[in-house]
Design a protein around this motif. Structure first.
Motif, short mmCIF file in Angstrom:
data_model
loop_
_atom_site.label_atom_id
_atom_site.label_comp_id
_atom_site.label_asym_id
_atom_site.label_seq_id
_atom_site.Cartn_x
_atom_site.Cartn_y
_atom_site.Cartn_z
N VAL A 135 8.29 6.17 8.82
CA VAL A 135 7.66 4.57 9.18
C VAL A 135 9.03 3.94 9.57
O VAL A 135 10.10 4.34 9.87
N SER A 150 9.78 -1.19 6.93
CA SER A 150 8.62 -0.59 5.82
C SER A 150 9.40 0.23 4.97
O SER A 150 9.21 0.33 3.67
N HIS A 203 11.25 -1.83 2.46
CA HIS A 203 10.39 -2.28 1.28
C HIS A 203 10.25 -1.12 0.31
O HIS A 203 10.45 -1.45 -0.85
N LEU A 204 10.02 -0.03 0.83
CA LEU A 204 9.95 1.13 -0.26
C LEU A 204 11.24 1.08 -1.32
O LEU A 204 11.00 1.37 -2.28
N VAL A 264 5.88 -10.04 1.87
CA VAL A 264 4.49 -9.54 2.23
C VAL A 264 4.54 -8.25 3.11
O VAL A 264 5.40 -8.52 4.25
N MET A 265 3.98 -7.10 2.87
CA MET A 265 4.26 -6.20 3.58
C MET A 265 2.91 -5.95 4.52
O MET A 265 2.70 -5.30 5.34
N ALA A 313 1.25 -2.59 5.85
CA ALA A 313 2.24 -1.72 5.58
C ALA A 313 2.03 -1.12 4.27
O ALA A 313 2.28 0.27 3.70
N LEU A 355 2.65 2.58 2.40
CA LEU A 355 3.75 2.65 1.46
C LEU A 355 3.52 2.97 -0.13
O LEU A 355 4.15 3.63 -0.81
#
Lengths: 204, 204
Positions: free
Chosen positions: A154, A158, A161-162, B180-181, B184, B188
């Motif tokens: 990704v 992203s 974010h993970l 805020v994703m 995504a 995820l």
DNA sequence: CTATTAACTTAATAGTGTTAATTTTATTCG
DNA sequence: CGAATAAAATTAACACTATTAAGTTAATAG
């Protein structure tokens, strides 16, 4: 013509002064302990005066939250200073994040736990502080990919974010004293980091 | 000799009645909207009456929190009902957990986000509710290990802390509208689950 | 029936965020 | 400098809040 009795830097100074007191009150007694009355008492002014600088308690707490995000960002920046390998930086960064959270759990809780309708009228200051903190993570992830140490499935944002999510999840279980892991945490923290890096690596 | 005007079941019934109203108020307007006055108004009693059943607002919220943990536990239990393979169950369970959190974000936030000194005098009811919810996860992890689908490097309880932490972290970034994703997130969520399972699998 | 006691109500305390009216204070222009 | 002006701070008030204490109602046990 607009005339100002206080110059802009002075206003900013007073704001910071109020936030200093608010932070001190918060770190002592949590969100309940932060009140305009108490702040005013410590600043030796009337309880209505701080309203010139913060329109509401929510706005004050939002500014405090932004501060906390900048604080944890600084911790991450400091942590990666010594390392040159991006993947090493990513490890250091995650560890620093978790350590910071456990060192000042109340401050960390403020960042995530006490939110009353942040959706409406989101503070640009807070949004920027969050973006900047996450940005450190994203940049390191992107660098690791560029160096061939990570093969992302990704985009870097992203992916971070993970990564952030995993780190945040583990510490917040501990911080909120929701699930006390005790000594197990020392094992789980590096394990989470390894797991996340492995997950960002995996080729199909 | 002890005499009771209300039998135990009746007391429990009244407690639940109060909690029903409290939950309704909470889901409408958050934690601020829950007040003894408003509860009393809806229950058509004096605002002091609920104190017979909950010693403080914190105790009331704690009971509400315990309810929420039992709710999400039920969601997980329902989710794994159809599957026989433990590893499949683990996936379903994690997905159900995340879906539940995003479906009722306020309720989820209550579980983790609004805690004012839970350390002192921890409610046995809440502790049990948490333990039970985590227990589902732990049992499935243990079953997966027994079936040879997972080779844990730590005990099943610690492993499920890691697992729960990862799932919780991702959704709570989304829930608190911290980061805020957007779309995504759909990518995820499964990725996080895969990553965690892979991390629990890895042989040295 | 009477004493007991649980359940409830009323009243009051001490605190909160927030707003409006008012006073103080400082600055800028004539 | 003095008067006008506007910013900053103050006081007072409102409508809430959690919580406690004292007094009341009502039901039950002996």
């Amino acid at each position: 013509m607009v005339r100002l009795a206080m110059t802009q830097p002075q206003i900013e100074f007073r704001r910071e002064e109020i936030l200093d007191v608010a932070l001190e009150l918060f770190e002592r007694g949590g969100i309940e302990a932060v009140s305009f009355r108490r702040i005013a008492f410590r600043l030796d002014c009337s309880y209505s005066a701080p309203y010139r600088y913060f329109a509401s308690k929510h706005e004050l707490l939002t500014a405090l939250r932004a501060r906390a995000f900048r604080w944890i960002e600084q911790r991450m920046v400091n942590a990666i200073a010594g390392s040159s390998s991006p993947i090493e930086q990513l490890r250091k960064l995650a560890r620093a994040y978790m350590d910071a959270a456990l060192e000042l759990p109340d401050r960390y809780a403020l960042m995530f736990f006490d939110i009353g309708d942040d959706d409406l009228d989101p503070s640009p200051e807070l949004v920027e502080a969050k973006r900047a903190a996450l940005g450190i993570c994203t940049r390191v992830v992107a660098a690791a990919e560029k160096a061939g140490q990570l093969s992302l499935r990704v985009d870097p944002l992203s992916a971070s974010h993970l990564f952030w999510g995993g780190a945040h999840g583990l510490v917040s279980l501990q911080v909120g004293s929701q699930f006390v892991m005790g000594r197990a945490y020392e094992t789980l923290a590096p394990m989470m980091i390894d797991t996340l890096i492995a997950g960002l690596k995996a080729p199909p």
